[in-house]
Write a protein that holds these residues in place. Sequence first.
Motif, PDB file in Angstrom:
ATOM      1  N   GLY A 190       0.767  -1.232   0.000  1.00  0.00           N
ATOM      2  CA  GLY A 190       0.000   0.000   0.000  1.00  0.00           C
ATOM      3  C   GLY A 190       0.800   1.285   0.000  1.00  0.00           C
ATOM      4  N   GLY A 191       2.095   1.214   0.134  1.00  0.00           N
ATOM      5  CA  GLY A 191       2.912   2.421   0.127  1.00  0.00           C
ATOM      6  C   GLY A 191       3.133   2.923  -1.294  1.00  0.00           C
ATOM      7  N   VAL A 192       3.307   4.226  -1.424  1.00  0.00           N
ATOM      8  CA  VAL A 192       3.591   4.844  -2.716  1.00  0.00           C
ATOM      9  C   VAL A 192       4.757   5.805  -2.557  1.00  0.00           C
ATOM     10  CG1 VAL A 192       1.262   4.650  -3.668  1.00  0.00           C
ATOM     11  CG2 VAL A 192       1.899   6.676  -2.350  1.00  0.00           C
ATOM     12  N   SER A 193       5.459   6.026  -3.654  1.00  0.00           N
ATOM     13  CA  SER A 193       6.553   6.980  -3.678  1.00  0.00           C
ATOM     14  C   SER A 193       6.334   7.923  -4.853  1.00  0.00           C
ATOM     15  CB  SER A 193       7.888   6.241  -3.814  1.00  0.00           C
ATOM     16  OG  SER A 193       8.953   7.158  -3.827  1.00  0.00           O
ATOM     17  N   TYR A 194       6.277   9.221  -4.567  1.00  0.00           N
ATOM     18  CA  TYR A 194       6.099  10.241  -5.592  1.00  0.00           C
ATOM     19  C   TYR A 194       7.313  11.146  -5.613  1.00  0.00           C
ATOM     20  CZ  TYR A 194       1.148   9.280  -6.425  1.00  0.00           C
ATOM     21  OH  TYR A 194      -0.033   8.701  -6.779  1.00  0.00           O
ATOM     22  N   VAL A 195       7.630  11.651  -6.784  1.00  0.00           N
ATOM     23  CA  VAL A 195       8.663  12.673  -6.946  1.00  0.00           C
ATOM     24  C   VAL A 195       7.961  13.914  -7.456  1.00  0.00           C
ATOM     25  CG1 VAL A 195      10.739  13.328  -8.206  1.00  0.00           C
ATOM     26  CG2 VAL A 195      10.451  10.976  -7.430  1.00  0.00           C
ATOM     27  N   LEU A 196       8.240  15.052  -6.828  1.00  0.00           N
ATOM     28  CA  LEU A 196       7.604  16.285  -7.257  1.00  0.00           C
ATOM     29  C   LEU A 196       8.581  17.446  -7.172  1.00  0.00           C
ATOM     30  CD1 LEU A 196       5.434  17.909  -4.564  1.00  0.00           C
ATOM     31  CD2 LEU A 196       6.450  15.700  -4.115  1.00  0.00           C
ATOM     32  N   GLU A 197       8.227  18.512  -7.868  1.00  0.00           N
ATOM     33  CA  GLU A 197       9.026  19.728  -7.811  1.00  0.00           C
ATOM     34  C   GLU A 197       9.032  20.236  -6.369  1.00  0.00           C
ATOM     35  OE1 GLU A 197      10.786  21.433 -10.220  1.00  0.00           O
ATOM     36  OE2 GLU A 197      10.392  19.678 -11.481  1.00  0.00           O
ATOM     37  N   LYS A 198      10.199  20.475  -5.859  1.00  0.00           N
ATOM     38  CA  LYS A 198      10.333  20.907  -4.467  1.00  0.00           C
ATOM     39  C   LYS A 198       9.585  22.213  -4.202  1.00  0.00           C
ATOM     40  CE  LYS A 198      14.474  22.065  -3.134  1.00  0.00           C
ATOM     41  NZ  LYS A 198      15.890  21.998  -2.720  1.00  0.00           N
ATOM     42  N   SER A 199       9.481  23.056  -5.200  1.00  0.00           N
ATOM     43  CA  SER A 199       8.777  24.330  -5.029  1.00  0.00           C
ATOM     44  C   SER A 199       7.276  24.136  -4.809  1.00  0.00           C
ATOM     45  CB  SER A 199       9.005  25.231  -6.241  1.00  0.00           C
ATOM     46  OG  SER A 199       8.459  24.642  -7.404  1.00  0.00           O
ATOM     47  N   ARG A 200       6.740  22.962  -5.105  1.00  0.00           N
ATOM     48  CA  ARG A 200       5.316  22.671  -4.911  1.00  0.00           C
ATOM     49  C   ARG A 200       5.034  22.133  -3.516  1.00  0.00           C
ATOM     50  NH1 ARG A 200       3.079  25.800  -7.071  1.00  0.00           N
ATOM     51  NH2 ARG A 200       5.114  26.693  -7.118  1.00  0.00           N
ATOM     52  N   LEU A 201       6.055  21.832  -2.759  1.00  0.00           N
ATOM     53  CA  LEU A 201       5.912  21.248  -1.430  1.00  0.00           C
ATOM     54  C   LEU A 201       5.890  22.347  -0.379  1.00  0.00           C
ATOM     55  CD1 LEU A 201       5.885  18.652   0.306  1.00  0.00           C
ATOM     56  CD2 LEU A 201       8.370  18.783   0.324  1.00  0.00           C
ATOM     57  N   SER A 202       4.947  22.261   0.544  1.00  0.00           N
ATOM     58  CA  SER A 202       4.834  23.241   1.614  1.00  0.00           C
ATOM     59  C   SER A 202       4.605  22.505   2.927  1.00  0.00           C
ATOM     60  CB  SER A 202       3.660  24.177   1.328  1.00  0.00           C
ATOM     61  OG  SER A 202       3.433  25.033   2.415  1.00  0.00           O
ATOM     62  N   ILE A 203       5.319  22.927   3.947  1.00  0.00           N
ATOM     63  CA  ILE A 203       5.121  22.369   5.283  1.00  0.00           C
ATOM     64  C   ILE A 203       4.562  23.485   6.145  1.00  0.00           C
ATOM     65  CG2 ILE A 203       6.249  21.380   7.305  1.00  0.00           C
ATOM     66  CD1 ILE A 203       8.321  20.195   5.343  1.00  0.00           C
ATOM     67  N   ARG A 204       3.373  23.254   6.665  1.00  0.00           N
ATOM     68  CA  ARG A 204       2.679  24.282   7.423  1.00  0.00           C
ATOM     69  C   ARG A 204       2.537  23.846   8.873  1.00  0.00           C
ATOM     70  NH1 ARG A 204      -3.354  25.558   5.773  1.00  0.00           N
ATOM     71  NH2 ARG A 204      -3.748  23.928   7.280  1.00  0.00           N
ATOM     72  N   LEU A 205       3.005  24.668   9.781  1.00  0.00           N
ATOM     73  CA  LEU A 205       2.858  24.411  11.214  1.00  0.00           C
ATOM     74  C   LEU A 205       1.702  25.246  11.735  1.00  0.00           C
ATOM     75  CD1 LEU A 205       6.613  24.570  12.213  1.00  0.00           C
ATOM     76  CD2 LEU A 205       5.256  22.549  11.672  1.00  0.00           C
ATOM     77  N   GLN A 206       0.787  24.593  12.436  1.00  0.00           N
ATOM     78  CA  GLN A 206      -0.390  25.282  12.934  1.00  0.00           C
ATOM     79  C   GLN A 206      -0.328  25.390  14.454  1.00  0.00           C
ATOM     80  OE1 GLN A 206      -3.332  22.643  11.116  1.00  0.00           O
ATOM     81  NE2 GLN A 206      -4.036  24.425   9.971  1.00  0.00           N
ATOM     82  N   PRO A 207      -0.479  26.601  14.983  1.00  0.00           N
ATOM     83  CA  PRO A 207      -0.514  26.739  16.436  1.00  0.00           C
ATOM     84  C   PRO A 207      -1.799  26.124  16.992  1.00  0.00           C
ATOM     85  CG  PRO A 207      -1.016  28.830  15.390  1.00  0.00           C
ATOM     86  CD  PRO A 207      -0.652  27.866  14.294  1.00  0.00           C
ATOM     87  N   PRO A 208      -1.810  25.797  18.272  1.00  0.00           N
ATOM     88  CA  PRO A 208      -3.037  25.233  18.858  1.00  0.00           C
ATOM     89  C   PRO A 208      -4.161  26.260  18.845  1.00  0.00           C
ATOM     90  CG  PRO A 208      -1.349  25.574  20.540  1.00  0.00           C
ATOM     91  CD  PRO A 208      -0.728  25.898  19.227  1.00  0.00           C
ATOM     92  N   MET A 209      -5.396  25.771  18.785  1.00  0.00           N
ATOM     93  CA  MET A 209      -6.565  26.655  18.798  1.00  0.00           C
ATOM     94  C   MET A 209      -6.776  27.209  20.201  1.00  0.00           C
ATOM     95  SD  MET A 209      -9.920  25.307  16.880  1.00  0.00           S
ATOM     96  CE  MET A 209      -9.807  24.481  15.325  1.00  0.00           C
ATOM     97  N   SER A 210      -7.133  28.475  20.260  1.00  0.00           N
ATOM     98  CA  SER A 210      -7.501  29.061  21.550  1.00  0.00           C
ATOM     99  C   SER A 210      -8.862  28.484  21.952  1.00  0.00           C
ATOM    100  CB  SER A 210      -7.583  30.581  21.442  1.00  0.00           C
ATOM    101  OG  SER A 210      -8.684  30.947  20.625  1.00  0.00           O
ATOM    102  N   GLU A 211      -9.167  28.568  23.222  1.00  0.00           N
ATOM    103  CA  GLU A 211     -10.457  28.060  23.700  1.00  0.00           C
ATOM    104  C   GLU A 211     -11.605  28.813  23.033  1.00  0.00           C
ATOM    105  OE1 GLU A 211     -13.036  25.603  25.170  1.00  0.00           O
ATOM    106  OE2 GLU A 211     -10.890  25.323  25.456  1.00  0.00           O
ATOM    107  N   GLU A 212     -11.432  30.120  22.830  1.00  0.00           N
ATOM    108  CA  GLU A 212     -12.459  30.934  22.175  1.00  0.00           C
ATOM    109  C   GLU A 212     -12.685  30.470  20.736  1.00  0.00           C
ATOM    110  OE1 GLU A 212     -13.240  35.576  20.794  1.00  0.00           O
ATOM    111  OE2 GLU A 212     -11.495  35.073  22.016  1.00  0.00           O
ATOM    112  N   ARG A 213     -11.603  30.233  20.008  1.00  0.00           N
ATOM    113  CA  ARG A 213     -11.727  29.786  18.620  1.00  0.00           C
ATOM    114  C   ARG A 213     -12.346  28.388  18.547  1.00  0.00           C
ATOM    115  NH1 ARG A 213      -6.951  28.540  14.451  1.00  0.00           N
ATOM    116  NH2 ARG A 213      -8.242  28.154  12.639  1.00  0.00           N
TER     117      ARG A 213
END
Length: 98
Positions: free
Chosen positions: A55-78
């Motif tokens: 079931g594993g796959v390996s893809y090669v892609l343009e590095k400029s298309r890759l994005s790593i996004r870090l999300q802060p924790p949600m506030s209690e209000e949000r």
Amino acid sequence: MAKLTKYEKETIVLFNEGEDTASIYTYNAGLRKRLANFSKKYPDLCRLEKSCEQGGVSYVLEKSRLSIRLQPPMSEERRQKASEYAKQNRFNAKSDND
């Protein structure tokens, strides 16, 4: 072949500063689907390199298309606002049969 455990089903993202491509190896169903759709839509930017029997796959892609996004924790209000919005718009994870 033996079935892999969840612990063994890794996602590995590899790239270096000297090349323009990145390699993504994954068993994650959601990521596999996103990569498959992206490669169909943009075959010049992303391609399936290898598919494994388990079931594993390996893809090669343009590095400029890759994005790593870090999300802060949600506030209690949000979190409260998101919960209210979900209730008002009937986003309920449980079905009526539960």
